[in-house]
Design a protein around this motif. Structure first.
Motif, short mmCIF file in Angstrom:
data_model
loop_
_atom_site.label_atom_id
_atom_site.label_comp_id
_atom_site.label_asym_id
_atom_site.label_seq_id
_atom_site.Cartn_x
_atom_site.Cartn_y
_atom_site.Cartn_z
N ARG A 118 15.70 4.52 -28.49
CA ARG A 118 15.15 5.31 -29.61
C ARG A 118 13.68 4.96 -29.83
NH1 ARG A 118 20.02 3.96 -32.06
NH2 ARG A 118 19.01 2.43 -33.40
N TRP A 119 13.38 3.69 -29.73
CA TRP A 119 12.03 3.20 -30.00
C TRP A 119 11.03 3.82 -29.04
CZ3 TRP A 119 8.86 -1.17 -28.08
CH2 TRP A 119 7.86 -1.52 -29.00
N LEU A 120 11.43 3.96 -27.78
CA LEU A 120 10.54 4.54 -26.78
C LEU A 120 10.72 6.05 -26.69
CD1 LEU A 120 10.92 1.97 -23.88
CD2 LEU A 120 8.90 2.33 -25.28
N ARG A 121 11.55 6.61 -27.55
CA ARG A 121 11.87 8.03 -27.51
C ARG A 121 12.35 8.41 -26.10
NH1 ARG A 121 6.74 10.32 -29.66
NH2 ARG A 121 6.48 9.41 -31.69
N TRP A 122 13.25 7.59 -25.59
CA TRP A 122 13.73 7.76 -24.23
C TRP A 122 14.57 9.03 -24.10
CZ3 TRP A 122 11.58 4.80 -20.77
CH2 TRP A 122 12.08 4.81 -19.46
N PRO A 123 14.30 9.85 -23.11
CA PRO A 123 15.10 11.08 -22.95
C PRO A 123 16.56 10.70 -22.80
CG PRO A 123 13.26 11.08 -21.42
CD PRO A 123 13.30 9.72 -22.05
N ALA A 124 17.42 11.39 -23.53
CA ALA A 124 18.82 11.01 -23.57
C ALA A 124 19.51 11.29 -22.24
CB ALA A 124 19.53 11.77 -24.69
N SER A 125 19.41 12.51 -21.77
CA SER A 125 20.18 12.82 -20.58
C SER A 125 19.49 13.90 -19.77
CB SER A 125 21.57 13.31 -20.97
OG SER A 125 21.43 14.44 -21.80
N SER A 126 18.42 13.54 -19.09
CA SER A 126 17.77 14.55 -18.26
C SER A 126 16.92 13.87 -17.19
CB SER A 126 16.89 15.46 -19.11
OG SER A 126 15.77 14.73 -19.53
N GLY A 127 16.41 14.68 -16.28
CA GLY A 127 15.56 14.16 -15.21
C GLY A 127 14.21 13.72 -15.73
N ASP A 128 13.97 13.94 -17.03
CA ASP A 128 12.69 13.55 -17.62
C ASP A 128 12.38 12.08 -17.45
OD1 ASP A 128 11.88 15.96 -18.38
OD2 ASP A 128 12.43 15.78 -20.50
N TRP A 129 13.41 11.26 -17.22
CA TRP A 129 13.18 9.82 -17.28
C TRP A 129 12.24 9.34 -16.18
CZ3 TRP A 129 14.35 6.30 -13.50
CH2 TRP A 129 15.23 6.73 -12.50
N VAL A 130 12.20 10.07 -15.06
CA VAL A 130 11.27 9.65 -13.99
C VAL A 130 9.83 9.77 -14.50
CG1 VAL A 130 10.40 10.18 -11.68
CG2 VAL A 130 12.84 10.43 -12.20
#
Lengths: 261, 329
Positions: free
Chosen positions: B19-31
Motif C-alpha cells: 500500500r505504501w508504495l502504491r503497488w499494483p495489485a494484480s497486473s503486469g504493471d509491476w515490471v
C-alpha cells in the motif's frame, strides 16, 4: 436621428479580416445612445469581431485588418492619429469568459482601470469601487472581503466583478461579448436585470447566442449571418420587437424560430 | 481520475509496503513499477552516498577546525590552517553581482522576445539566447580572460575608480581579474537560463489577461507591467532561482577570471575565489588529510549553500503563489 433618438456609434461600410480571411463584409448600422443593442446570429458569423471593431480590440490580434468607418459621437475612431487607448477608455468591454486579474484583490481588480495612466484619484478610489460594485450587483456579496483574491469568487461573481471593473472607469459604451454564456440561469437573470439598470446610463451592445435573452434585454437587434465563404454580413437591423415578431428577411425568421444556426 | 486511482490503491488489501508504495495489485504493471522505483532509489542512493563520502573525506578537517572553519579567513597549506569564509563570501558576492546585472537584463530580453519583437526577429533572437546557454564554460572562460578582463581593467575599472572612487566598492588597484570579472562572467552564463524561463512564463500568460487590461484603456506597457508580469511572476522567480543555482555552482569560467585571491573585502576589483574555483584550483596539488579534508569540506559547504538558496527560492515561489489565492483571508 432614428426614432428621434441620438446616435452614439455610426458604423459605415465596416470590413474586417484575419489574415487573408474576411470575417465581416460591409456592415453599416447606427447604435443608439443609452439603448441596449443585441447582436445575434449563428456561430462564426462575426458577431464578436463586429463589437471588437467598435473599441479597436480587433487589431490587438496579429495579422488583422479593419476597413470602413466607425464614428463615436461623430469622431472617426479609425482616423489616423487616434490613439486606441483613448477609444477603449470610452468604450468598455466585458468578455465571454470571466477574466479577473488573479494576482489582484477584488478591490484592486475594480480599481485596475482607474489606476491606469498614473492618475488614480486616491481619495475617491474607495467610493468609485463601491459604486461600480453596487452597479454590478456584487457589492453585498463582497463588501466584507474586498481584500480577498478575485479568483476566490464563483464564476457568476467573477463575471459581475469584470462588469464592475469595466464600469469603474465610467465608459460611455459597454460592449459585452456573450457575457452569460459561461453562467447558470440564475446568474444570467441577475446580469440581465443589471443590463436594464445600466442602460439608463450606458449605451450597451451585447452579443448573445440566446434568442430569449436578446428578446428580453434589448431595444434594438442586429442579425448577422454568413454566406458560403464564411464572411459575416448584416442581414437585418431594427427594433427588437420588429425583428422577433415581424422579421423582414426569411433568413432572420428562420434563425429566430430555430430552423437553423 | 488520479485521485480515484490513489484512493483505489489505498484500499487495496495487502502488505503495508504494497500500500505504501502504491503497488499494483494484480497486473503486469509491476515490471514498469519496479523499474521506475529502482531508478528513483538509485537517485536517492547516489545523493546519500555522495554526501556520506564527502563527509568521510572531510572528516579530518571537520574534527580539527570545528565550526571555526566557517568563520576563519586563513588558508595556509604550509601551516595547515584552513578557513572557508573568503570562499563562501566570494561565491555569494559574485553570484549577487551576477543577479544584479542579469535579472533586469534578462527581464528586458524576455519581455522583448515574448511581447514586443516583430515576428521575423522572434525565432532567431530566441535561438541566439539559447545558443548562449550552450557555450561550454571553458570557452566562455577563455573569452572572459582574453577579451572581457582587459576591457574591465581599462575602461571600466579605470573609470569607476577615477570617478566613483569615493565608494568603497570601487577602490583599490584595477586588476581586471577579481570579484567584478567573476560576477560578470556569471552574468553571461545565467542570463540565457533566466531569459528562457521568463520568456516561456510570459508566453504562457493567457491572452484574455492582456485583453482585459487593454480593454480598460491600458497602454502596451501598462498591460505588460500590470497584467502580464504579475501573472507570470512565479515562473519568473523560478527562472531567477535556476540562474542563481548555476551562478553558485559554476566552476571553470569563474576560476579563469577571478584572479585566485583569498580575502573578504568590499573592493570589487580585488582578486578573489569562490568555493568552486578554490576547489578546482587546488585539488590537484593538495596533499595530506587535512588539506584535502579542507577542500572537501568546502565542497560540503557549497552543497549546503546551494541547498539553502534553493529552499529559500522554493519558499519564495510558494509564498507568491499562495499569496494570490489566500490574500486577506
Amino acid at each position: 436621428m432614428e426614432d428621434g433618438q441620438d446616435a452614439k456609434i455610426v458604423v459605415d461600410g465596416l470590413n474586417a479580416w484575419y489574415g487573408s480571411v474576411q470575417a465581416l463584409r460591409d456592415v453599416s448600422l447606427t447604435i443608439l445612445d443609452r439603448k441596449v443593442t443585441a447582436v445575434i446570429g449563428p456561430s462564426g458569423c462575426g458577431k464578436s469581431t463586429f463589437i471588437r471593431c467598435l473599441n479597436r480590440m480587433h487589431e490587438v490580434a496579429p495579422h488583422t485588418r479593419v476597413q470602413g468607418k466607425v464614428t463615436l459621437d461623430g469622431q472617426d475612431i479609425y482616423a489616423p492619429g487616434v490613439d486606441p487607448v483613448t477609444i477603449r477608455r470610452r468604450v468598455g468591454m466585458v468578455f465571454q469568459r470571466p477574466n479577473p486579474f488573479p494576482t489582484m484583490s477584488i478591490f484592486d481588480n475594480v480599481a485596475a482601470g482607474l489606476k491606469l495612466g498614473g492618475l488614480a484619484p486616491k481619495a475617491y478610489l474607495a467610493d468609485i469601487v463601491e459604486k461600480a460594485l453596487r452597479q454590478a450587483a456584487l457589492w453585498d456579496e463582497v463588501k466584507y472581503m474586498l481584500k480577498r483574491n478575485g479568483t476566490a469568487l464563483s464564476g457568476g461573481q467573477q463575471q459581475r466583478l469584470c462588469i464592475a471593473r469595466a464600469l469603474a472607469v465610467e465608459p460611455e459604451v459597454l460592449l459585452m461579448d456573450e457575457p452569460c454564456s459561461a453562467l447558470d440561469p440564475i446568474t444570467t437573470l441577475a446580469i440581465e436585470e443589471l443590463l436594464q439598470e445600466l442602460s439608463r446610463e450606458y449605451t450597451i451592445i451585447i452579443v448573445t447566442h440566446n434568442m430569449q435573452q436578446a428578446a428580453r434585454v434589448s431595444d434594438k437587434a442586429a442579425f448577422l449571418f454568413m454566406g458560403e465563404d464564411r464572411t459575416g454580413f448584416l442581414v437585418e437591423y431594427g427594433d427588437t420587437k420588429e425583428i422577433f415578431t415581424n422579421p423582414k428577411d426569411p433568413r432572420t425568421e428562420g434563425y429566430i424560430t430555430g430552423r437553423f444556426g | 481520475m488520479r485521485q480515484a486511482l490513489i484512493k483505489e490503491q489505498a484500499q487495496t488489501p495487502g502488505k503495508w509496503w504494497r500500500r505504501w508504495l502504491r503497488w499494483p495489485a494484480s497486473s503486469g504493471d509491476w515490471v514498469f513499477q519496479t523499474l521506475t522505483l529502482l531508478a528513483a532509489l538509485c537517485l536517492v542512493g547516489l545523493l546519500v552516498a555522495m554526501a556520506l563520502y564527502l563527509l568521510a573525506e572531510a572528516w579530518p578537517s571537520v574534527t580539527l577546525f570545528g565550526p571555526a572553519f566557517l568563520t576563519s579567513t586563513a588558508w595556509d597549506p604550509v601551516r595547515g590552517v584552513f578557513g572557508a569564509l573568503p570562499a563562501v563570501y566570494g561565491t555569494l558576492a559574485t553570484s549577487a553581482i551576477a543577479m544584479i546585472v542579469a535579472v533586469p537584463l534578462s527581464m528586458g530580453v524576455a519581455i522583448f522576445l515574448a511581447e514586443l519583437a516583430p515576428d521575423w526577429l522572434r525565432a532567431p533572437a530566441s535561438f541566439l539566447v539559447e545558443m548562449l546557454a550552450a557555450i561550454p564554460s571553458v570557452v566562455l572562460g577563455l573569452w572572459g580572460l582574453f577579451v572581457m578582463v582587459p576591457l574591465i581593467r581599462d575602461p571600466v575599472e579605470q573609470w569607476l575608480g577615477g570617478n566613483l572612487g569615493f565608494i568603497p566598492l570601487f577602490q583599490g588597484p584595477p586588476f581586471g581579474v577579481g570579484f567584478l570579472a567573476g560576477g560578470l562572467i556569471l552574468t553571461v552564463m545565467s542570463l540565457p537560463l533566466i531569459t528562457a524561463v521568463a520568456r516561456d512564463s510570459i508566453l504562457a500568460v493567457p491572452n484574455s489577461q492582456r485583453e482585459a487590461m487593454l480593454a480598460l484603456g491600458a497602454t502596451h506597457w501598462e498591460t505588460i507591467s500590470r497584467a502580464v508580469l504579475p501573472y507570470a511572476r512565479s515562473g519568473i522567480i523560478a527562472g531567477v532561482i535556476l540562474g542563481l543555482g548555476r551562478a553558485l555552482g559554476e566552476t571553470m569560467a569563474v576560476t579563469m577570471v577571478i584572479g585566485n585571491g583569498y580575502q573578504v573585502t568590499l573592493q570589487l576589483f580585488a582578486p578573489a575565489n569562490t568555493m568552486a574555483s578554490k576547489i578546482a584550483t587546488e585539488f590537484n596539488e593538495a596533499s595530506g588529510d587535512v588539506y584535502i579534508g579542507a577542500l572537501v569540506e568546502l565542497a560540503l559547504v557549497l552543497f549546503a549553500v546551494t541547498l539553502v538558496v534553493n529552499i529559500i527560492g522554493r519558499l519564495l515561489v510558494y509564498w507568491t503563489v499562495s499569496d494570490t489565492s489566500t490574500r486577506g483571508q
